[in-house]
Design a protein around this motif. Structure first.
Motif, mmCIF file in Angstrom:
data_model
loop_
_atom_site.group_PDB
_atom_site.id
_atom_site.type_symbol
_atom_site.label_atom_id
_atom_site.label_comp_id
_atom_site.label_asym_id
_atom_site.label_seq_id
_atom_site.Cartn_x
_atom_site.Cartn_y
_atom_site.Cartn_z
ATOM 1 N N GLY A 66 -5.326 10.937 -4.336
ATOM 2 C CA GLY A 66 -4.216 11.493 -3.882
ATOM 3 C C GLY A 66 -3.368 10.417 -3.132
ATOM 4 N N ASP B 201 -2.016 15.603 -3.713
ATOM 5 C CA ASP B 201 -3.561 15.635 -3.700
ATOM 6 C C ASP B 201 -3.879 16.108 -5.174
ATOM 7 O OD1 ASP B 201 -6.407 16.147 -2.308
ATOM 8 O OD2 ASP B 201 -5.978 17.918 -3.685
ATOM 9 N N ILE C 38 -4.856 20.249 -5.819
ATOM 10 C CA ILE C 38 -4.024 21.280 -5.462
ATOM 11 C C ILE C 38 -2.637 21.179 -6.277
ATOM 12 C CG2 ILE C 38 -2.661 22.290 -3.567
ATOM 13 C CD1 ILE C 38 -5.503 22.217 -2.646
ATOM 14 N N PRO D 74 -9.398 12.539 -1.948
ATOM 15 C CA PRO D 74 -8.367 13.598 -1.464
ATOM 16 C C PRO D 74 -7.137 13.119 -0.824
ATOM 17 C CG PRO D 74 -10.219 13.895 -0.032
ATOM 18 C CD PRO D 74 -10.563 13.029 -0.824
ATOM 19 N N SER E 109 -1.986 16.926 0.965
ATOM 20 C CA SER E 109 -1.076 17.763 -0.031
ATOM 21 C C SER E 109 0.296 18.207 0.579
ATOM 22 C CB SER E 109 -1.834 18.935 -0.165
ATOM 23 O OG SER E 109 -1.181 19.804 -0.667
ATOM 24 N N THR F 67 0.088 20.791 3.059
ATOM 25 C CA THR F 67 -0.372 20.493 4.573
ATOM 26 C C THR F 67 0.872 19.774 5.091
ATOM 27 O OG1 THR F 67 -2.198 19.642 3.355
ATOM 28 C CG2 THR F 67 -1.872 19.268 5.805
ATOM 29 N N VAL G 134 -5.309 14.847 5.958
ATOM 30 C CA VAL G 134 -5.864 15.523 4.840
ATOM 31 C C VAL G 134 -6.727 16.535 5.395
ATOM 32 C CG1 VAL G 134 -7.534 15.433 3.062
ATOM 33 C CG2 VAL G 134 -6.300 13.390 3.398
ATOM 34 N N SER G 135 -6.391 17.858 4.957
ATOM 35 C CA SER G 135 -6.864 19.020 5.282
ATOM 36 C C SER G 135 -8.489 19.325 4.762
ATOM 37 C CB SER G 135 -5.852 20.236 4.919
ATOM 38 O OG SER G 135 -6.927 21.452 5.272
ATOM 39 N N THR H 121 -8.042 20.885 1.398
ATOM 40 C CA THR H 121 -7.692 19.828 0.213
ATOM 41 C C THR H 121 -8.871 19.031 -0.001
ATOM 42 O OG1 THR H 121 -5.630 19.477 1.480
ATOM 43 C CG2 THR H 121 -6.013 18.143 -0.311
#
Lengths: 234, 234
Positions: free
Chosen positions: A7, A81, A84, A106, A109, A112, B108-109, B112
């Protein structure tokens, strides 16, 4: 590891992860999305750089398998990402089916980045305890289930919904979602020409006129609740 | 900009963003969460490093305001992303109320990272078109609305739900969610001792016994659908 599905983050090249940047710098083949920052593509010095533009998903899969099979260090650099709504899973499956080792890294996103960069918290202790994420069109082309969405508590975040926004807003209102509920469209998030427009569900389609993709739609009273947006935009 | 509210990513220090790492390296005061990697804290060479451990939210807010008011370069480093159930909004509001300039840098969550690192796609073209994200307990201590959650299509992702998992699973089944639906718990995602356990909604509480926090719960047939998990774990 031969293929890394990576990502790139929402647009700002600084929002790529440290690990992802290292992979881009070290790769031999870079396959990148149109929306990935040119600064990031430029980091793949000495690599064959292949834009995904104009290729269909099947061709992208074949490209990854082709170079992966030859043991090359391949980076598949995707906006946001990979998983997602990024179709990273399809690429991962193609690699797995071909017996090629891969990893997924990752990214930040767009989901986020909405609260952080547009100042709209997706959840809030007072206003919305949950958030539901979907795309503006079902993969099979069928209509969204507006009755259910109207009854879904909390915030809705819609990816790829800008083009059909008037229709989506109309259907949600018809299904019972309040016409005065907060709504926002965030266009080109994290990029220098990012733009946030807020309105109500009843007026958002008009308010969003002229905005460019990629854009994400947020529906819920979090749009107005915390007034963080004005603060952050200042 | 004096205060930066920064996401550190899900745990692996390589999953911090380039921009966030630079801010950590340049800061004068670092206020960090317990779950942030020590490698990242160590990057704040020469900064006063203050663990958030043992402070309540009000005290954290005051700390940020205190140093921000003195014009220091402050980084508030938070696990995951600051705004996906990260209470970053409360800190931002405190700063805004005190008239202190700040920015938010998304991370980055954990959300994700689930599909990328546990191999569970949250959405899938065939299985689930949407994902709903919530915490295991409402902020006000009331029960979740299980009837609605049982009727919510697609995948559910529950943060901070491990401790009450048996109760949550029971209530979802009572409310009509299929006992055989896929369920997974991902513990300590992206860390070296990460662990993923999959089962069904009916058996997940038992399957998850002994797992440590932080953990995220995924409920939905995406857990089994793509079999990506086995591939990625291999």
């Amino acid at each position: 590891m031969t293929v890394s599905i990576v990502g790139a983050g929402p647009g700002d090249p600084g929002l790529i992860t440290v690990k992802a940047l290292q992979l881009v710098r070290d790769c031999e083949v870079l396959v990148y999305d149109r929306l990935v920052a040119t600064e990031l593509v430029a980091q793949a010095v000495g690599a064959a750089r292949i834009s995904r533009d104009g290729l269909n998903q099947e061709e992208v899969n074949e490209l990854l398998v082709h170079h992966g099979r030859r043991g090359r260090r391949v980076v598949r650099l995707k906006g946001g990402d990979p998983f997602i709504f990024g179709r990273g899973a399809e690429e991962a499956e193609a690699l797995a089916a071909a017996g090629i080792s891969y990893e997924v890294v990752p990214g930040v996103s767009t989901l986020t980045a909405v609260p952080a960069l547009a100042g709209i918290p997706l959840t809030s202790r007072d206003v919305a305890a949950q958030v539901t994420v979907l795309t503006g069109t079902n993969a099979d082309g069928t209509e969204l289930d507006y009755d259910r969405l109207a009854g879904t508590p909390g915030t809705l975040v819609i990816f790829m919904g800008l083009r059909r926004l008037e229709h989506i807003a109309d259907e949600l209102i018809l299904a019972g979602r309040p016409v005065g509920e907060g709504a926002a469209v965030i266009s080109r998030l994290s990029l220098p020409d990012a733009e946030v427009r807020t309105a109500t569900l009843g007026t958002i389609a008009r308010a969003a006129e002229g905005l460019r993709s990629p854009a994400v739609v947020v529906i819920g009273d979090v749009v107005h609740a915390l007034r963080l947006r004005e603060v952050l935009a200042a």
